[in-house]
Design an enzyme around this catalytic site. Sequence first.
Site, short mmCIF file in Angstrom:
data_model
loop_
_atom_site.label_atom_id
_atom_site.label_comp_id
_atom_site.label_asym_id
_atom_site.label_seq_id
_atom_site.Cartn_x
_atom_site.Cartn_y
_atom_site.Cartn_z
N CYS A 15 -12.02 11.40 -14.83
CA CYS A 15 -10.56 11.47 -14.92
C CYS A 15 -9.97 11.67 -13.53
O CYS A 15 -10.70 11.83 -12.55
CB CYS A 15 -10.11 12.60 -15.85
N CYS A 18 -11.08 14.67 -11.52
CA CYS A 18 -12.35 14.52 -10.80
C CYS A 18 -12.08 14.03 -9.38
O CYS A 18 -12.66 14.51 -8.41
CB CYS A 18 -13.27 13.53 -11.51
N ASP A 421 12.96 -12.95 11.77
CA ASP A 421 12.83 -13.65 13.03
C ASP A 421 13.13 -15.12 12.72
O ASP A 421 12.91 -15.56 11.59
CB ASP A 421 11.41 -13.48 13.56
N ASP A 623 6.34 -12.98 12.69
CA ASP A 623 5.00 -13.57 12.81
C ASP A 623 3.91 -12.55 13.09
O ASP A 623 2.74 -12.89 13.17
CB ASP A 623 4.97 -14.67 13.88
N ASP A 627 6.84 -10.03 17.03
CA ASP A 627 7.75 -9.16 16.29
C ASP A 627 7.13 -7.83 15.90
O ASP A 627 7.68 -7.10 15.08
CB ASP A 627 8.24 -9.89 15.03
#
Length: 728
Positions: A15, A18, A421, A623, A627
């Site tokens: 679960c 854990c 861009d 890109d 950028d």
Amino acid sequence: METKQQQFNISGMHCASCALIIEKKLKNQAGVKSAVVNFATGQAGVEYDCAKCDEQKIIEAVKQSGYGATMKDENMTHAGHDHAAMVREQEIKKERNFFIFSLCLSVPIVILSMVLKNMTFTSLVAQSIMAGILQFFIGYRFYRGTYYGLKNFSANMDTLVAVGTSAAYFYSLYSTYFKPGEVFYETSALLITFIILGKYLEARTKGKASEAIKKLMKLQPKTAKIEKDGQEIEISIDDVAVGDLVIVRPGEKIPVDGEIVDGFSSLDESMITGESLPVDKQVGDQVIGGTINKSGWLKFKAKKIGRDTVLAQIVKIVEEAQSRKAPIQKFADTVSGYFVPTVMIIALVTFLVWYFIIHATFALALLSAVAVLVIACPCALGLATPTAILVGTGRGAENGILFKGGDALEMTGKITAMAFDKTGTLTKGQPTLTDLESFSDKFTKNILLTYTASLESKSEHPLAQAIVEFAKNKKNSLLKTENFETFPGGGISGIIENKKIIMGTEKLMAKNNLVIDKKIIEQKNKLEAEGKTVILIAINNSIVGLVAIADTIKETSIEAIKKLHELKIKTFMITGDNTKTAKFIADQLNIDRVLSEVLPQDKAKAIKDIKAETGGSVAMVGDGINDAPALAEADLGIAMGQGTDVAIETGGIVLVKGDLLDGVKAIKLGRQTMNKIKQNLFWALFYNSLGIPIAALGLLKAEYAGLAMAMSSVSVVLNSLLLKRKKL
């Protein structure tokens, strides 16, 4: 200080609690900087200081928590091998076998106690033995989990199940052998059986949720045909080396990444990029491993193998994304951490109220408390977020959209503005020279083309490449350039044949005290009004000409902007182009606002300005290279992968195909995934909020509480799987 990030496969988790126990243990380990354990994927991501910690210490720490760990091998050393998928298959088989075994023991108990109602001593002894096998063999996991949980000062689902089933079993044992009374062997037996059934169904549905990785791994062929010493031989994919000449016939898969040296064909790249139509390939084009050769014969040189291939990078990104938690997961983790102790207190109060205040029988008070313990197991809460992320990131990968983590998925739901861009994002990024004007009798157009191309050959700017390409097509030879200098966002200069040449913007000319003739300005304005980028040419301190370059808009950009507006997202364009050129492009796309003449180093500031203007969360699409600062500054960075480059560090989302429509799909998929997470969390909490009082009031039998608890976990996973049917 050298740090390392490593993924580990974790076994034995039942679960979300854990996962929290292991996570806590790892974070307390000397040298560990961060640790994230994902219950749904069964993996842990650990960042540690190599001087203070190593993989063996981490594995040992996990073992001390009561679970197993193995180091995840990032190398795709065996074609099509997926260790995580193999572990999942083993888990499914194990839980299935345990369920069948449990059913074979619990059915006779139910028949004896509930159908035949045979309560003779012989019958009770038989029931106690069968229930005992279930309790201590099948239920051993719950005792083991409880022991290690308490050892680590924590409690989890195992604690609740162990306490609940033990109470029913040992009370029945006491009533059988010491003081005759009511027995509940069927309760403890059915509880364990139903919980194991839930675990089996959960394992199966979790396997379906993570099918994306399995599908990706299957894309890689196991062998490759290479040309060696004039002979064609077939070798294992693991033996292919960079530089090998690989041969692929129609219908075969491309084994590794490379560059075509001979042949022509169409490739089906849909499984990698999401592109539905076959892509034509010829000499010089790149091919991606895992794609399918549809028609012609191809020979290509291997460029990337093993972990460096696009397919391996995609698998790695998806695996890491599925292992990282979304911020919303912290809420579920916090609730789970307090949930078990709270439930145990509620169960104790339930017993005390029934027995001492209502004066019910000891058996009824006990069974009501057991029902509270079992129905409140927080498994569904722990699965709510990771299963939805599993499906969401997997679906994204199938469509060429790579989410780098749950945080990127979560952020998509908060985006109110998106900045782009221009070059290579909104436009094709393949500008061409459209106009060349000379305003001096000394320099013909052809001479200007030679000078400008020679100077621009030193630059790596896309516009420079367009001029050089045009000159090459005209068969103009390039001249030697000296003293080359670049002015970011302005232009370039250099000396050719003892002439100082400056190429660039009006601002650069003014900075060099060069006067622009009225006729040149009129021509420049006319070309810019047509959406072209104009570069002025000055030779020996006199402006003598200009070149105009145009970059065409991608076919899908207009539709993408329209769809973003439908999603109530405001659009911005950030570009270094002059205002007129930028406005011409923006008007064609119907972009809300333009930020023009922005220098590369100022793009991050432009993102800050957009944040301040909109007051919301801003995504930036670029890109991933030029950028990078803007992508990092944005709340969500979306990088254009361009097919063969998916290992982009900056940005939370990578669009493999470089198509803006995929950006829209990413936003939609992210929002759909977040909706599923919220639905899962709501129903998990609502279920427990409703189930606990019903169980406490004695309106729900303990064994049915166990079944209901098991089904709640399965329902959460099934709800997440519905994401696969959502339209993007």
